[in-house]
Motif scaffolding. Structure first.
Motif, PDB file in Angstrom:
ATOM      1  N   SER A 129       3.694   5.414  -5.285  1.00 17.16           N
ATOM      2  CA  SER A 129       3.291   6.997  -6.025  1.00 17.16           C
ATOM      3  C   SER A 129       5.042   7.497  -5.885  1.00 17.16           C
ATOM      4  O   SER A 129       5.765   8.162  -6.685  1.00 17.16           O
ATOM      5  CB  SER A 129       2.064   7.247  -5.162  1.00 17.16           C
ATOM      6  OG  SER A 129       1.965   8.733  -5.671  1.00 17.16           O
TER       7      SER A 129
ATOM      8  N   THR B  54       7.334   6.163  -8.242  1.00 15.29           N
ATOM      9  CA  THR B  54       7.579   6.646  -9.300  1.00 15.29           C
ATOM     10  C   THR B  54       8.213   8.184  -9.007  1.00 15.29           C
ATOM     11  O   THR B  54       8.650   8.407 -10.279  1.00 15.29           O
ATOM     12  CB  THR B  54       6.369   7.187  -9.448  1.00 15.29           C
ATOM     13  OG1 THR B  54       5.819   5.684  -9.826  1.00 15.29           O
ATOM     14  CG2 THR B  54       5.695   7.315 -10.877  1.00 15.29           C
ATOM     15  N   GLU B  55       8.300   9.141  -8.218  1.00 12.17           N
ATOM     16  CA  GLU B  55       8.620   9.898  -8.644  1.00 12.17           C
ATOM     17  C   GLU B  55       9.756   9.990  -8.355  1.00 12.17           C
ATOM     18  O   GLU B  55      10.978  10.903  -9.210  1.00 12.17           O
ATOM     19  CB  GLU B  55       8.330  11.099  -6.935  1.00 12.17           C
ATOM     20  CG  GLU B  55       8.950  12.053  -6.734  1.00 12.17           C
ATOM     21  CD  GLU B  55       9.237  12.971  -5.401  1.00 12.17           C
ATOM     22  OE1 GLU B  55       9.648  13.272  -5.128  1.00 12.17           O
ATOM     23  OE2 GLU B  55       8.284  12.894  -4.366  1.00 12.17           O
TER      24      GLU B  55
ATOM     25  N   GLY C 237      -0.073   2.072  -7.252  1.00 16.32           N
ATOM     26  CA  GLY C 237       0.707   3.863  -7.356  1.00 16.32           C
ATOM     27  C   GLY C 237       1.522   4.300  -7.903  1.00 16.32           C
ATOM     28  O   GLY C 237       1.582   5.735  -8.429  1.00 16.32           O
TER      29      GLY C 237
ATOM     30  N   ASP D 223      -1.507   5.568 -11.215  1.00 19.92           N
ATOM     31  CA  ASP D 223      -2.258   7.026 -10.367  1.00 19.92           C
ATOM     32  C   ASP D 223      -0.987   7.913 -10.768  1.00 19.92           C
ATOM     33  O   ASP D 223      -1.875   9.269 -11.174  1.00 19.92           O
ATOM     34  CB  ASP D 223      -2.808   6.803  -9.506  1.00 19.92           C
ATOM     35  CG  ASP D 223      -3.627   5.823  -9.225  1.00 19.92           C
ATOM     36  OD1 ASP D 223      -4.316   5.456 -10.377  1.00 19.92           O
ATOM     37  OD2 ASP D 223      -4.164   5.382  -8.298  1.00 19.92           O
ATOM     38  N   ALA D 224      -0.095   7.982 -10.501  1.00 17.11           N
ATOM     39  CA  ALA D 224       1.237   9.157 -10.299  1.00 17.11           C
ATOM     40  C   ALA D 224       1.605   8.952 -11.759  1.00 17.11           C
ATOM     41  O   ALA D 224       1.057  10.480 -12.724  1.00 17.11           O
ATOM     42  CB  ALA D 224       2.132   8.281  -9.715  1.00 17.11           C
TER      43      ALA D 224
ATOM     44  N   ALA E  49       3.730  13.158  -7.576  1.00 16.14           N
ATOM     45  CA  ALA E  49       4.291  12.124  -7.247  1.00 16.14           C
ATOM     46  C   ALA E  49       3.322  12.355  -5.314  1.00 16.14           C
ATOM     47  O   ALA E  49       2.927  11.474  -4.827  1.00 16.14           O
ATOM     48  CB  ALA E  49       5.102  11.826  -7.754  1.00 16.14           C
TER      49      ALA E  49
ATOM     50  N   ASN F  99      -0.701  12.506  -4.766  1.00 19.40           N
ATOM     51  CA  ASN F  99      -0.858  11.072  -4.899  1.00 19.40           C
ATOM     52  C   ASN F  99      -1.380  10.625  -4.137  1.00 19.40           C
ATOM     53  O   ASN F  99      -2.276   9.634  -3.381  1.00 19.40           O
ATOM     54  CB  ASN F  99      -0.401  10.559  -6.450  1.00 19.40           C
ATOM     55  CG  ASN F  99      -1.112   9.162  -6.880  1.00 19.40           C
ATOM     56  OD1 ASN F  99      -2.342   9.544  -7.199  1.00 19.40           O
ATOM     57  ND2 ASN F  99      -0.446   8.485  -6.906  1.00 19.40           N
ATOM     58  N   ILE F 100      -0.156  10.558  -2.901  1.00 16.99           N
ATOM     59  CA  ILE F 100      -0.322   9.571  -1.783  1.00 16.99           C
ATOM     60  C   ILE F 100      -1.166  10.188  -1.022  1.00 16.99           C
ATOM     61  O   ILE F 100      -1.724   9.385  -0.375  1.00 16.99           O
ATOM     62  CB  ILE F 100       0.995  10.234  -1.103  1.00 16.99           C
ATOM     63  CG1 ILE F 100       2.247   9.450  -1.396  1.00 16.99           C
ATOM     64  CG2 ILE F 100       1.490   9.771   0.104  1.00 16.99           C
ATOM     65  CD1 ILE F 100       3.900  10.061  -1.322  1.00 16.99           C
TER      66      ILE F 100
END
Length: 405
Positions: free
Chosen positions: A60, A63-64, A111, A114-115, A338, A341-342
């Motif tokens: 995640s 992804t950010e 991760g 989901d993000a 993002a 989501n963590i």
């Protein structure tokens, strides 16, 4: 982007949520079979299980950074096939290092998945100008029910992991790839809020402030502590504390999943009618009441009522938390989602060991009061879920302008 394009984007994203629900359920419900296949000891199993959410958190975070260069739809288009192939790898391996690698890939890809899914969901909700986020999570719940049912069938017919996973992946992988052609993202202008007003670089709408995001992070953590308590302890609690049969002990989690699906199916209607703040407050009170009923239940059927209340209460909190992050930082919603989501993985990691430790040291009835108090704490931060969707969407049903992601 036409209204038809937005509808196609919404349907394709709903498919992705559903596919992910199936994949995750197929993994977690066959953990005993995975342990037996690879000879993973009881002492080593918690390390394997903890590695997945830890790596998902890392995915995640990555992804950010990635979505600063490419759109979330691109990340999702690649992450979902990786999740399905990693699931297949879990079933196809022979050595312990095989499953370790497969679970590592699964965690990192989950991760990112989901993000990016929730980023697209927040963006589409902004484009529609009304609440649709809970519906995506309803698709996830439906997928989870389907995946758990498929896992039950595989265990019932004593199928190998590979035989259970291969047909599902063979169907879902091409479906996800085809569906990814229609991923759609609402139009974003940096420094501009959903209602078209300008937001300064130092405002909540522009630069991402973790201090402002922190209440939503805590709420996400509390919600997943509650969720993991149900998923990991409901069967043991019903059997060992409330004296149910082994067969009846399997029912609460199934009831919880079904009520989660039903609650999410109507959740968006509630948000449009009463607003996100009221819906989250109501869900928090209902969930806290569910934990209270479970803690004082004299028997199994009363405990079942408590778990039913939990499903209806907790189901609205997570999707509305993602939506609130998008409203809070309209000019930087991808990074907000993002980071938020963590904390779903933090809650997942903390919840089960916390209840287990309290149950052993004190009592399992008393342990149920801890997630109850944490869920009630959501009421303190409920204002973080404003402004209401109608305020930034004008209350109109017609989607706003968007472009293809």
């Amino acid at each position: 982007m036409t209204d038809a394009g937005l509808r196609h984007g919404r349907a394709s994203l709903g498919l992705s949520f559903g596919v992910q629900g199936v994949a995750f359920a197929l993994l977690v419900t066959r953990i005993p079979a995975i342990q037996d296949r690879y000879g993973i000891s009881d002492g080593l199993l918690p390390a394997f299980l903890a590695a997945v959410p830890i790596l998902a958190g890392a995915g995640s975070v990555a992804t950010e950074k990635v979505v600063a260069r490419v759109r979330p739809g691109v990340v999702l288009r690649w992450a979902q096939p990786l999740v399905l192939l990693a699931l297949l790898g879990v079933g196809a391996g022979r050595e312990m290092w095989h499953v370790a690698v497969a679970l590592g890939v699964f965690g990192l890809a989950v991760g990112a998945l989901d993000a990016s899914m929730n980023m697209l969901g927040v963006s589409l909700q902004r484009a529609y100008g009304r609440s649709i986020m809970t519906g995506f999570h309803a698709a996830y719940s439906l997928g989870g029910i389907a995946g758990a049912s498929l896992a039950w069938a595989g265990a019932r017919w004593e199928l190998s992991l590979l035989a259970s996973y291969l047909p599902v992946v063979a169907v879902l992988l091409p479906a996800a790839l085809v569906g990814s052609r229609w991923y759609t993202e609402g139009k974003r202008e940096k420094g501009t809020g959903p209602d078209g007003t300008k937001t300064g670089a130092g405002s909540a709408g522009g630069a991402l402030s973790f201090k402002l995001l922190l209440p939503l992070c805590l709420i996400m953590t509390f919600a997943y502590i509650g969720d993991s308590t149900v998923s990991n302890w409901s069967a043991k609690y019903l059997q060992d504390v409330l004296g149910s049969s082994e067969q009846l002990a399997t029912v609460p989690y199934n009831v919880y999943m079904v009520t989660t699906l039903l609650g999410r199916a109507v959740g968006d209607l509630g948000v449009r009618r009463f607003g996100a703040v009221a819906v989250v407050r109501g869900g928090s009170l209902l969930a806290a009441g569910g934990f209270a009923v479970v803690a004082v239940a004299p028997g199994a059927w009363t405990g079942m009522l408590g778990f039913t209340m939990l499903g209806f209460g907790l189901c609205v909190i997570v999707p509305q938390t993602f939506a609130a992050a998008g409203r809070m930082f309209p000019g930087n919603s991808d990074a907000a989602v993002a980071r938020l989501n963590i904390f779903n993985y933090v809650g997942f990691l903390v919840g089960s060991p916390l209840v287990g430790a309290l149950g052993d040291a004190w009592s399992y009835r008393g342990a149920m009061l801890v997630p109850m108090v944490l869920v009630l704490a959501t009421l303190v931060y409920a204002r973080a879920f404003g402004p209401e969707p109608a305020r930034y969407g004008g209350g109109h049903e017609r989607p706003r302008t968007a472009d293809v992601g």
